[in-house]
Design an enzyme around this catalytic site. Structure first.
Site, PDB file in Angstrom:
ATOM      1  N   GLU A   1       0.830  -1.214   0.000  1.00  0.00           N
ATOM      2  CA  GLU A   1       0.000   0.000   0.000  1.00  0.00           C
ATOM      3  C   GLU A   1       0.863   1.263   0.000  1.00  0.00           C
ATOM      4  O   GLU A   1       0.567   2.233  -0.697  1.00  0.00           O
ATOM      5  CB  GLU A   1      -0.958  -0.004   1.190  1.00  0.00           C
TER       6      GLU A   1
ATOM      7  N   HIS B   1      -4.969  -6.479 -11.256  1.00  0.00           N
ATOM      8  CA  HIS B   1      -4.445  -7.472 -10.314  1.00  0.00           C
ATOM      9  C   HIS B   1      -4.225  -8.822 -10.990  1.00  0.00           C
ATOM     10  O   HIS B   1      -3.855  -9.792 -10.334  1.00  0.00           O
ATOM     11  CB  HIS B   1      -5.411  -7.688  -9.140  1.00  0.00           C
TER      12      HIS B   1
HETATM   13 ZN   LIG Z   1      -2.493  -2.577  -4.890  1.00  0.00          ZN
END
Ligand SMILES: [Zn+2]
Length: 424
Positions: free
Chosen positions: A175, A276
């Site tokens: 993050e 992703h």
């Molecule tokens: Zn991410």
């Protein structure tokens, strides 16, 4: 260098939508309700409806270095929430708070001590984290200003729990790296550029964990989100850089859909265009490069991480897998010499991003002397060692003719097929 996305990035979530889709389809009633609630909260974050009172990126005058602020959202939606721990203070005894503090520090230290970067913006930006965002929220995110973490399924009966709390080391590193990407390349969070955004976040998330555990490239698990799933889930983590597509395979959360080769690139509108999903391809190239470099640089957070970090600094927001690959090859050649250049190139060729594993050597930069140009000797008459850059000695046991163009091509081909065999 483009910076147009720096101020208003999309929020980046660690749990991808295809896992949420699978839980909605296959989970029990509690799990389905939980994931629907988490998705509503994530939608509010995406629309920036989560109140954030000036979590400014501007450090106060004179502020330099690591400056962490960990808040507790107390299961509410106001960010950042109540301050619980600031830089240099002692542990609170609250695992959520102390993990967010420790692991955001670990990510800061990776960028600072290995690559010389002072925080996310390169200028000492405060590291703001909030834990316990919303009740039982099953995700973690970077919203352009701060990190926030859900507490997972601690509120569900044990038999229904899928997620542990989200303040996990490599997730914190992941993050925080979205913040670094925001202030450097500024990749938009969509399609191939979004997959690059996810890729760099995974790379430096994994390296944050490897550095804390003092693991070599060989020793590391190369998983993202290791420990996130409860032991009821058939999954080792949320992604694998070593073997994309194998991190999880479970009746409720589904199967890891990541490809590891361009032949399997997924064209989709879902998941912001597969951010992703297709990140598995450059992720695997990084893993292969790190493993190839480990004979001279055993820790992936040194040379391999440095090459990828310098590449990030040189990237524009519209790079492709191929242009990023070329940049890493150029950076490897300039900083670590011809041997490293070949290894990085072969890594990208193995995932189908660069087509030629061993192109002719370009004109040497000043720090990389031209290789000897004597006629190629026969294998019975080995030439002296080629002259690599100081930090990149030849691989032990390599053919002494490796520096010759005819041998380079053969060697690259053999090593490429060896790499591929190893990764099955
Ligand atoms: Zn991410």
């Amino acid at each position: 260098m483009s910076r147009e996305n720096r101020k208003t990035p999309d929020a980046c979530f660690i749990v991808p939508p295809f896992i949420e889709d699978s839980i909605e389809e296959n989970g029990n009633a509690e799990q389905r309700e939980k994931v629907r609630e988490s998705r509503l909260q994530s939608a509010a974050v995406r629309q920036d409806r989560v109140y954030t009172p000036n979590a400014s990126s501007t450090p106060p005058p004179g502020a330099v270095g690591k400056d962490r602020h960990v808040h507790d959202a107390e299961r509410g939606y106001l960010l950042p929430g109540r301050i619980k721990r600031t830089e240099g203070t002692v542990a609170t005894g609250d695992e959520h708070v102390d993990e967010a503090y420790r692991w955001s520090g670990a990510a800061y230290d990776l960028f600072n001590e290995e690559f010389g970067r002072n925080s996310l913006d390169g200028n000492g930006m405060d590291l703001i984290s909030s834990v316990r965002f919303r009740p039982g929220y099953d995700n973690a995110f970077w919203n352009g200003r701060q990190m926030a973490y859900g507490e997972g399924d601690e509120d569900l009966p044990e038999a229904s729990r899928i997620f542990n709390r989200f303040t996990i080391l490599d997730i914190c590193g992941h993050e925080l790296t979205h913040g670094v990407v925001q202030f450097t390349a500024g990749f938009p969070y969509k399609n191939m550029q979004g997959a690059l955004n996810e890729h760099f976040a995974d790379v430096f998330g994994a390296l944050t964990a490897q550095r804390v555990h003092n693991q070599t490239a060989h020793q590391a698990s190369w998983l993202i989100g290791e420990g996130l799933f409860t032991n009821r889930v058939q999954g080792r983590g949320i992604r694998s850089l070593k073997a994309p597509g194998t991190a999880f395979d479970d009746p409720v959360i589904g199967r890891d859909p990541q490809p590891s080769h361009m032949d399997d690139y997924v064209v989709t509108d879902a998941d912001y265009g597969g951010v992703h999903i297709n990140s598995g391809i450059p992720n695997h190239a990084f893993y292969l490069a790190a493993v190839a470099l480990q004979d001279t640089h055993p820790f992936a957070f040194t040379a391999a991480g440095d090459i990828w970090y310098r590449t990030l600094l040189r990237s524009t927001s519209q790079e492709t897998f191929e242009s990023i690959a070329e940049l890493t090859v150029d950076v490897a050649a300039a900083i670590y010499g011809a041997g490293a250049k070949e290894k990085v190139h072969r890594a990208w060729a193995a995932v189908g991003v660069l087509t030629s594993p061993s192109p002719p050597s370009p004109p040497a930069p000043p720090e990389e002397p031209e290789e000897p140009e004597e006629p190629a000797p026969t294998p019975e008459e080995p030439s002296p060692e080629p002259d690599p850059a100081p930090e990149e000695p030849e691989e032990p046991g390599e053919d002494p003719d490796y520096g010759q163009p005819w041998c380079k091509k053969l060697w690259a081909r053999l090593t490429l097929s060896h790499d591929l065999e190893e990764e099955v």
